[in-house]
Design an enzyme around this catalytic site. Structure first.
Site, PDB file in Angstrom:
ATOM      1  N   ASP A 125       0.607  -0.994  -0.046  1.00 17.03           N
ATOM      2  CA  ASP A 125      -0.094   0.005  -0.086  1.00 17.03           C
ATOM      3  C   ASP A 125       0.745   1.342  -0.273  1.00 17.03           C
ATOM      4  OD1 ASP A 125      -3.097   1.181   0.462  1.00 17.03           O
ATOM      5  OD2 ASP A 125      -1.812   2.145   2.099  1.00 17.03           O
TER       6      ASP A 125
ATOM      7  N   GLU B 157      13.414 -15.659  -0.796  1.00 16.76           N
ATOM      8  CA  GLU B 157      13.599 -16.866   0.004  1.00 16.76           C
ATOM      9  C   GLU B 157      12.364 -17.977  -0.057  1.00 16.76           C
ATOM     10  OE1 GLU B 157      14.351 -16.399   4.056  1.00 16.76           O
ATOM     11  OE2 GLU B 157      15.676 -14.728   3.507  1.00 16.76           O
TER      12      GLU B 157
HETATM   13  C1  NOJ Z   1      -4.451   3.122  -0.608  1.00 16.85           C
HETATM   14  C2  NOJ Z   1      -5.422   2.159  -0.396  1.00 16.85           C
HETATM   15  O1  NOJ Z   1      -6.013   1.562  -1.496  1.00 16.85           O
HETATM   16  C3  NOJ Z   1      -6.688   3.284   0.134  1.00 16.85           C
HETATM   17  O2  NOJ Z   1      -7.928   2.365   0.089  1.00 16.85           O
HETATM   18  C4  NOJ Z   1      -6.102   3.557   1.374  1.00 16.85           C
HETATM   19  O3  NOJ Z   1      -7.349   4.427   1.762  1.00 16.85           O
HETATM   20  C5  NOJ Z   1      -5.040   4.394   1.239  1.00 16.85           C
HETATM   21  N1  NOJ Z   1      -4.010   3.535   0.588  1.00 16.85           N
HETATM   22  C6  NOJ Z   1      -4.405   4.705   2.726  1.00 16.85           C
HETATM   23  O4  NOJ Z   1      -4.079   3.377   3.223  1.00 16.85           O
END
Ligand code: NOJ
Length: 535
Positions: free
Chosen positions: A213, A255
């Site tokens: 993310d 790994e």
């Molecule tokens: C990207 C994620 O896809 C989204 O849903 C989220 O709100 C933000 N990152 C923050 O984690």
């Protein structure tokens, strides 16, 4: 180069995979409480196997107060009780694998929940403590420290809220997203160590990959300079220190033969490709394709740029039409402005669902014909439109933090319809699901679509099944009239998409493999229609 051996093909599965994104909360409700869960996913694995997908990407399923749909993680080693248990997740991973489906989990390294033990300890320990060094705590500006430490903007589009929150003890802490998502300090060795342990924890449990993310936001300039001062490099986007982090993640993944897909939103293709160098991430989401309007020249340019930026680093492209953060494809393509942009999202934008659906069908055949991996977002295969959620029911912080000006992302997160005749369209709930379903939801239900040879679901099933016909070869553009995209792949299979108002004659072919809609009476391809042909 010849054909890859079966062993190599298996190891390189991610280079051409079809990966289905499961937004657990809205996929299927196994215990009837109104929220989707792992039990629901387990009962629907046969559906996913029949769709023919190679892997599932699960949005965060860990312990979380769900202030941002689970992207606020309180404990990576525990499944949120709303979704199930760790033992169930392990069963799910194993059961999916038996059906030939791999699992990708979602790691959120930029921030944690404010309920994470590290943040609670930091709050308790007070200013100047080592516990606070795991985050970005600072004194404020102004005579009494009453002003935030800098001018950084929220990473939630439309939000005018600050990215700093002040505590009663006078310290401020940084959160690029909501106050419930404090940013971690990636210059701290414990932060790096912990994340490598988390990767191992999930690889040990049999996951095949990890989605990262906000992958380009982790590293911060330690001086946290004001953006108004135009600091270079940027103080929190795409900083060079990050590559060292991902190189050590890659060593961990290697790994286990694990793979990464990074959420890397960067406008500069060259900077984007740096994340995909052979010792870093395997893949990253292609947001230029996702944001591209329904326009032949623009799509061709997005495809060419994508392929050109990936080629030097040897990474496969990914093709994504939508996900849990953006407007559903059917709705976007039915609007006057068919591009996706967080900045222009608004309530009540008119959309023509018939036009949008026709284009979304053609776009499905386009993206599934391209070389690389394809991501499908749950409900895309059903042609679900974006729902307008009544203001009082919206839960997304993007809406709440824009003070109601941004509609937020709940419209693409509505619980799926499985059976037209059952309560809540067969989502499985005994009470109203966490987000309301629009009244016409049963029309899109899986049980109806699987009986209908012309449904979106049938199209996706056929397309995913036929996709291997394209082989592993590169894309070659074929001459085509303006507004028509035509290309071949090495194995002599062609894809033609007509975006022009006049019907297009098809190139010479021995067989029509699949069409997103019927040809006209003269055998030509009508507007907003795609066809797969054997040459
Ligand atoms: C990207 C994620 O896809 C989204 O849903 C989220 O709100 C933000 N990152 C923050 O984690």
């Amino acid at each position: 180069m010849g054909q890859p051996t079966p062993a190599r093909k298996d190891r390189d599965w991610w280079r051409s995979a079809v990966i289905y994104q499961v937004y657990v909360r809205s996929f299927a409700d196994g215990d009837g409480d109104g929220t989707g869960d792992l039990a629901g996913v387990r009962t629907r694995l046969p559906y996913l196997a029949e769709l023919g997908v190679d892997a599932l990407w699960f949005t965060p399923w860990y312990l979380s107060p769900l202030k941002d749909g689970g992207y606020d993680v309180a404990d990576y080693r525990t499944i949120d009780p709303a979704f199930g248990t760790l033992a169930e997740a392990e069963k799910l991973i194993a059961e999916a694998r038996e059906l030939g489906i791999r699992t990708i989990v979602d790691i959120v390294p930029n921030h944690v929940s404010d309920q994470h033990p590290w943040f609670r300890a930091a709050l308790a320990a007070g200013p100047g403590s080592p516990e606070r060094e795991l985050f970005h705590f600072r004194r404020g500006r102004g005579a009494r420290g009453e002003l935030p430490p800098n001018d950084w903007p929220s990473q939630f589009a439309g939000s005018t809220e600050p990215v700093w929150t002040r505590l009663p003890d006078g310290d401020w802490y940084l959160h690029l997203f909501t106050p419930e998502q404090p940013d971690l300090n990636w210059a701290h060795p414990a932060v790096r160590q912990e994340h490598e342990d988390i990767l191992r924890f999930w690889f040990e449990r049999g996951v095949a990959g990890v989605r990262i993310d906000s992958a380009a936001l982790l590293a911060k300039d330690p001086d946290l300079p004001d953006l108004a001062a135009h600091p270079r490099p940027h103080p929190f986007v795409d900083r060079d220190e990050l590559h060292d982090v991902y190189r050590s993640w890659r060593r961990v993944a290697d790994e286990y033969d694990g793979v990464f897909v990074g959420e890397v939103w960067l406008p500069d293709p060259g900077r984007f490709a740096r994340y995909l160098r052979p010792d870093e991430l395997h893949t990253a989401f292609n947001f230029s394709f996702l944001s591209c309007p329904w326009d032949a020249a623009r799509l061709r340019e997005a495809i060419d740029t994508t392929l050109a930026e990936h080629a030097p680093v040897g990474a496969p492209a990914t093709w994504v039409l939508c996900n849990h953060d953006v407007t559903r494809t059917v709705t976007r393509y039915g609007r006057e402005d068919t591009a996706f942009d967080f900045a222009t999202k608004a309530f009540g934008t008119p959309a023509d669902p018939v036009l949008g659906t026709r284009r979304a069908r053609a776009a499905a055949l386009l993206s599934l014909a391209l070389p690389g991996a394809v991501y499908l977002y749950q409900g895309e295969e059903l042609g679900l439109p974006e729902a307008e959620i009544p203001a009082g029911r919206i839960q997304d912080p993007m809406y709440l933090r824009s003070r109601g000006t941004d509609p937020g992302r709940d419209g693409c997160r509505v619980p799926l319809p499985w059976a037209a005749g059952l309560p809540y369209a067969g989502f499985g709930s005994r009470k109203e699901p966490w987000l309301p379903q629009p009244p016409d939801w049963p029309m899109y239900a899986v049980d109806r679509q699987q009986r209908d040879p012309h449904s979106m679901l049938t199209l996706y099933r056929r397309a995913v099944a036929l996709r291997p016909e394209f082989g592993e070869g590169p894309l070659t553009w074929l001459p085509a009239p303006e507004g028509v995209l035509a290309f071949s792949r090495a194995d002599g299979v062609l894809c033609v998409v007509n975006l022009a108002p006049t019907p297009a004659g098809l190139p010479a072919h021995s067989r029509l493999l699949l069409g997103s809609g019927p040809l006209d009476e003269s055998g030509r391809l009508p507007q907003d229609t795609a066809a797969w042909l054997r040459a």
